[in-house]
Scaffold this motif. Structure first.
Motif, PDB file in Angstrom:
ATOM      1  N   GLY A  43       0.822  -1.199   0.000  1.00  0.00           N
ATOM      2  CA  GLY A  43       0.000   0.000   0.000  1.00  0.00           C
ATOM      3  C   GLY A  43       0.856   1.248   0.000  1.00  0.00           C
ATOM      4  O   GLY A  43       2.088   1.178  -0.072  1.00  0.00           O
ATOM      5  N   PRO A  44       0.239   2.425   0.103  1.00  0.00           N
ATOM      6  CA  PRO A  44       0.983   3.685   0.064  1.00  0.00           C
ATOM      7  C   PRO A  44       1.980   3.788   1.210  1.00  0.00           C
ATOM      8  O   PRO A  44       1.620   3.548   2.365  1.00  0.00           O
ATOM      9  CB  PRO A  44      -0.119   4.751   0.210  1.00  0.00           C
ATOM     10  N   PRO A  45       3.247   4.103   0.932  1.00  0.00           N
ATOM     11  CA  PRO A  45       4.227   4.281   2.001  1.00  0.00           C
ATOM     12  C   PRO A  45       3.881   5.495   2.860  1.00  0.00           C
ATOM     13  O   PRO A  45       3.331   6.486   2.371  1.00  0.00           O
ATOM     14  CB  PRO A  45       5.552   4.485   1.263  1.00  0.00           C
ATOM     15  N   ARG A  46       4.200   5.420   4.128  1.00  0.00           N
ATOM     16  CA  ARG A  46       3.963   6.538   5.043  1.00  0.00           C
ATOM     17  C   ARG A  46       5.266   7.290   5.276  1.00  0.00           C
ATOM     18  O   ARG A  46       6.301   6.685   5.539  1.00  0.00           O
ATOM     19  CB  ARG A  46       3.404   6.041   6.372  1.00  0.00           C
ATOM     20  N   VAL A  47       5.182   8.612   5.188  1.00  0.00           N
ATOM     21  CA  VAL A  47       6.333   9.487   5.403  1.00  0.00           C
ATOM     22  C   VAL A  47       6.007  10.391   6.586  1.00  0.00           C
ATOM     23  O   VAL A  47       4.998  11.096   6.579  1.00  0.00           O
ATOM     24  CB  VAL A  47       6.636  10.345   4.152  1.00  0.00           C
ATOM     25  N   LEU A  48       6.857  10.382   7.612  1.00  0.00           N
ATOM     26  CA  LEU A  48       6.629  11.180   8.813  1.00  0.00           C
ATOM     27  C   LEU A  48       7.712  12.236   8.967  1.00  0.00           C
ATOM     28  O   LEU A  48       8.900  11.930   8.949  1.00  0.00           O
ATOM     29  CB  LEU A  48       6.615  10.281  10.051  1.00  0.00           C
ATOM     30  N   PHE A  49       7.293  13.487   9.121  1.00  0.00           N
ATOM     31  CA  PHE A  49       8.200  14.600   9.420  1.00  0.00           C
ATOM     32  C   PHE A  49       8.125  14.906  10.909  1.00  0.00           C
ATOM     33  O   PHE A  49       7.034  15.106  11.451  1.00  0.00           O
ATOM     34  CB  PHE A  49       7.796  15.864   8.648  1.00  0.00           C
ATOM     35  N   ILE A  50       9.281  14.957  11.576  1.00  0.00           N
ATOM     36  CA  ILE A  50       9.347  15.391  12.969  1.00  0.00           C
ATOM     37  C   ILE A  50      10.375  16.513  13.049  1.00  0.00           C
ATOM     38  O   ILE A  50      11.538  16.329  12.706  1.00  0.00           O
ATOM     39  CB  ILE A  50       9.756  14.244  13.910  1.00  0.00           C
ATOM     40  N   GLY A  51       9.949  17.689  13.489  1.00  0.00           N
ATOM     41  CA  GLY A  51      10.887  18.805  13.527  1.00  0.00           C
ATOM     42  C   GLY A  51      10.272  20.088  14.026  1.00  0.00           C
ATOM     43  O   GLY A  51       9.249  20.098  14.727  1.00  0.00           O
ATOM     44  N   ASN A  52      10.912  21.200  13.659  1.00  0.00           N
ATOM     45  CA  ASN A  52      10.435  22.511  14.103  1.00  0.00           C
ATOM     46  C   ASN A  52      10.447  23.512  12.959  1.00  0.00           C
ATOM     47  O   ASN A  52      10.015  23.193  11.852  1.00  0.00           O
ATOM     48  CB  ASN A  52      11.242  22.988  15.319  1.00  0.00           C
ATOM     49  N   ILE A  82       5.139  18.574  14.430  1.00  0.00           N
ATOM     50  CA  ILE A  82       5.916  19.814  14.353  1.00  0.00           C
ATOM     51  C   ILE A  82       5.621  20.681  15.573  1.00  0.00           C
ATOM     52  O   ILE A  82       4.455  20.925  15.906  1.00  0.00           O
ATOM     53  CB  ILE A  82       5.569  20.617  13.079  1.00  0.00           C
ATOM     54  N   THR A  83       6.667  21.156  16.240  1.00  0.00           N
ATOM     55  CA  THR A  83       6.526  22.141  17.310  1.00  0.00           C
ATOM     56  C   THR A  83       7.598  23.202  17.101  1.00  0.00           C
ATOM     57  O   THR A  83       8.784  22.880  16.963  1.00  0.00           O
ATOM     58  CB  THR A  83       6.689  21.499  18.702  1.00  0.00           C
ATOM     59  N   MET A  84       7.191  24.452  17.088  1.00  0.00           N
ATOM     60  CA  MET A  84       8.112  25.536  16.773  1.00  0.00           C
ATOM     61  C   MET A  84       9.140  25.772  17.880  1.00  0.00           C
ATOM     62  O   MET A  84       8.822  25.761  19.062  1.00  0.00           O
ATOM     63  CB  MET A  84       7.332  26.839  16.536  1.00  0.00           C
ATOM     64  N   GLY A  85      10.392  25.959  17.473  1.00  0.00           N
ATOM     65  CA  GLY A  85      11.424  26.478  18.357  1.00  0.00           C
ATOM     66  C   GLY A  85      11.935  25.561  19.440  1.00  0.00           C
ATOM     67  O   GLY A  85      12.516  26.039  20.424  1.00  0.00           O
ATOM     68  N   VAL A  86      11.764  24.227  19.293  1.00  0.00           N
ATOM     69  CA  VAL A  86      12.227  23.315  20.342  1.00  0.00           C
ATOM     70  C   VAL A  86      13.013  22.163  19.727  1.00  0.00           C
ATOM     71  O   VAL A  86      12.840  21.839  18.560  1.00  0.00           O
ATOM     72  CB  VAL A  86      11.046  22.753  21.170  1.00  0.00           C
ATOM     73  N   PRO A  87      13.879  21.495  20.517  1.00  0.00           N
ATOM     74  CA  PRO A  87      14.612  20.330  20.024  1.00  0.00           C
ATOM     75  C   PRO A  87      13.714  19.109  19.899  1.00  0.00           C
ATOM     76  O   PRO A  87      12.559  19.109  20.321  1.00  0.00           O
ATOM     77  CB  PRO A  87      15.709  20.128  21.065  1.00  0.00           C
ATOM     78  N   TYR A  93       7.737  15.135  23.393  1.00  0.00           N
ATOM     79  CA  TYR A  93       6.972  15.246  24.630  1.00  0.00           C
ATOM     80  C   TYR A  93       5.774  16.192  24.476  1.00  0.00           C
ATOM     81  O   TYR A  93       4.742  16.000  25.132  1.00  0.00           O
ATOM     82  CB  TYR A  93       7.877  15.694  25.776  1.00  0.00           C
ATOM     83  N   THR A  94       5.897  17.197  23.610  1.00  0.00           N
ATOM     84  CA  THR A  94       4.770  18.093  23.352  1.00  0.00           C
ATOM     85  C   THR A  94       3.638  17.371  22.641  1.00  0.00           C
ATOM     86  O   THR A  94       2.461  17.682  22.835  1.00  0.00           O
ATOM     87  CB  THR A  94       5.233  19.302  22.511  1.00  0.00           C
ATOM     88  N   ASN A  95       3.996  16.412  21.807  1.00  0.00           N
ATOM     89  CA  ASN A  95       3.007  15.663  21.013  1.00  0.00           C
ATOM     90  C   ASN A  95       2.936  14.201  21.457  1.00  0.00           C
ATOM     91  O   ASN A  95       2.631  13.325  20.659  1.00  0.00           O
ATOM     92  CB  ASN A  95       3.375  15.730  19.524  1.00  0.00           C
ATOM     93  N   LYS A  96       3.214  13.942  22.744  1.00  0.00           N
ATOM     94  CA  LYS A  96       3.424  12.580  23.228  1.00  0.00           C
ATOM     95  C   LYS A  96       2.236  11.656  22.979  1.00  0.00           C
ATOM     96  O   LYS A  96       2.409  10.509  22.529  1.00  0.00           O
ATOM     97  CB  LYS A  96       3.751  12.609  24.714  1.00  0.00           C
ATOM     98  N   THR A  97       1.031  12.125  23.240  1.00  0.00           N
ATOM     99  CA  THR A  97      -0.147  11.266  23.072  1.00  0.00           C
ATOM    100  C   THR A  97      -0.316  10.846  21.622  1.00  0.00           C
ATOM    101  O   THR A  97      -0.477   9.655  21.310  1.00  0.00           O
ATOM    102  CB  THR A  97      -1.412  11.987  23.554  1.00  0.00           C
ATOM    103  N   GLU A  98      -0.265  11.828  20.725  1.00  0.00           N
ATOM    104  CA  GLU A  98      -0.397  11.528  19.294  1.00  0.00           C
ATOM    105  C   GLU A  98       0.768  10.677  18.805  1.00  0.00           C
ATOM    106  O   GLU A  98       0.581   9.715  18.045  1.00  0.00           O
ATOM    107  CB  GLU A  98      -0.470  12.824  18.488  1.00  0.00           C
ATOM    108  N   ALA A  99       1.982  11.027  19.249  1.00  0.00           N
ATOM    109  CA  ALA A  99       3.173  10.299  18.806  1.00  0.00           C
ATOM    110  C   ALA A  99       3.107   8.839  19.234  1.00  0.00           C
ATOM    111  O   ALA A  99       3.334   7.935  18.421  1.00  0.00           O
ATOM    112  CB  ALA A  99       4.429  10.960  19.353  1.00  0.00           C
TER     113      ALA A  99
END
Length: 289
Positions: A43-52, A82-87, A93-99
């Motif tokens: 099926g369609p490959p999944r591409v995940l971006f994690i960053g700021n 994506i979360t702005m301005g953080v490592p 940790y900001t998106n922990k539930t979804e992640a």
């Protein structure tokens, strides 16, 4: 600042020597960059971006990449954290539930995610190699639980200085070196060579001129540079080239920024008008895949 760069260079050199006592999980090429192997997707490959901010600010790398895939009949599923301005650890940790929900999902081909792009903050990537490594390891270990064969691309940050700054090249070299060292210990990982492509563009490769009416058309920012339309286009095409090993057909319109003001946003625009030299930028991207 120059003293700081000198000290940082000595520290990194010591780290390089210490790394010789370990065995890398990746096959490193002559320039220190390996090419990850993508798993066989059903099926369609999944591409995940994690960053700021360098992943999404004035323009969006996930959005532009999805548009290129759609225009070239590449059926992919693009997701982002994506979360702005953080490592990277703070992004997680900001998106922990979804992640955690996404990372624990199982796919019938054995890999929920097929490609992951990890973009660390420029400050961490430049000044804290151990933190850089541990943040990559944190994310990789969680993704590997249900995507053991995922192809990971570590984002090579562009230099957080104007191209005209005398320390631009020093910062570029440290960022490149640290990205190679941090990536080398991550399973099936390679580098998305954004920093190399941006440097080539600033140097005028393939006839590209970043200045138009004395204005930088690649990046904008007082303290931290963010991609404008030219830079966002370069970034998206480079990722497409890197994953698919081919040049994309560029659609007539893409979702690009209308400007840098508070009232500006992203909307569909003609590439020939919104990008200063798409042909040159395509060539720069392809040469850095």
């Amino acid at each position: 600042m120059k003293k700081y760069i000198l000290v940082l260079g000595i520290i990194v050199s010591c780290l390089i020597i210490s790394c010789k006592n370990f065995t890398s999980e990746n096959s490193i090429t002559s320039d220190g960059i390996s090419k990850p192997q993508a798993p066989n997707a059903i099926g369609p490959p999944r591409v995940l971006f994690i960053g700021n901010n360098q992943t999404e600010y004035f323009v969006s790398a996930p959005t532009l990449f999805q548009e290129l895939c759609n225009a070239n009949n590449k059926n992919v599923n693009v997701q982002q954290l994506i979360t702005m301005g953080v490592p990277l650890d703070k992004v997680y940790y900001t998106n922990k539930t979804e992640a955690n929900q996404n990372f624990s999902t199982i796919d019938k081909d054995g890999n929920y995610y097929d490609f992951v792009i990890l973009q660390e903050s420029p400050q961490i990537a430049l000044t804290n190699l151990e933190k850089y490594r541990s943040n990559l390891k944190l994310i990789a270990e969680k993704i590997h639980k249900n995507s053991p064969d995922v192809a990971i691309y570590v984002y090579q940050n562009m230099t957080p200085l104007p191209y005209t700054d005398s320390d631009y090249t020093n910062y570029y070299k440290e960022l490149r070196k640290n990205t190679i060292l941090a990536t080398a210990f991550i399973k099936n990982a390679g580098i998305l060579k954004i920093g190399d492509a941006v440097k080539d563009a600033y140097r005028g490769k393939n006839g590209y001129n970043y200045l138009k009416n004395s204005t930088d058309h690649l990046c904008y920012g007082q303290n931290t540079p963010h991609f404008l339309n030219d830079g966002g286009f370069l970034q998206a095409v480079l990722l497409y080239n890197t994953i698919f090993e081919e040049k994309p057909i560029i659609p007539k319109k893409l979702i690009l920024s209308t400007g840098t003001g508070d009232n500006d946003n992203m909307r569909k625009q003609e590439v020939s008008k919104a990008i200063s030299d798409p042909v040159a930028l395509e060539e720069i991207a392809f040469s850095n895949r």
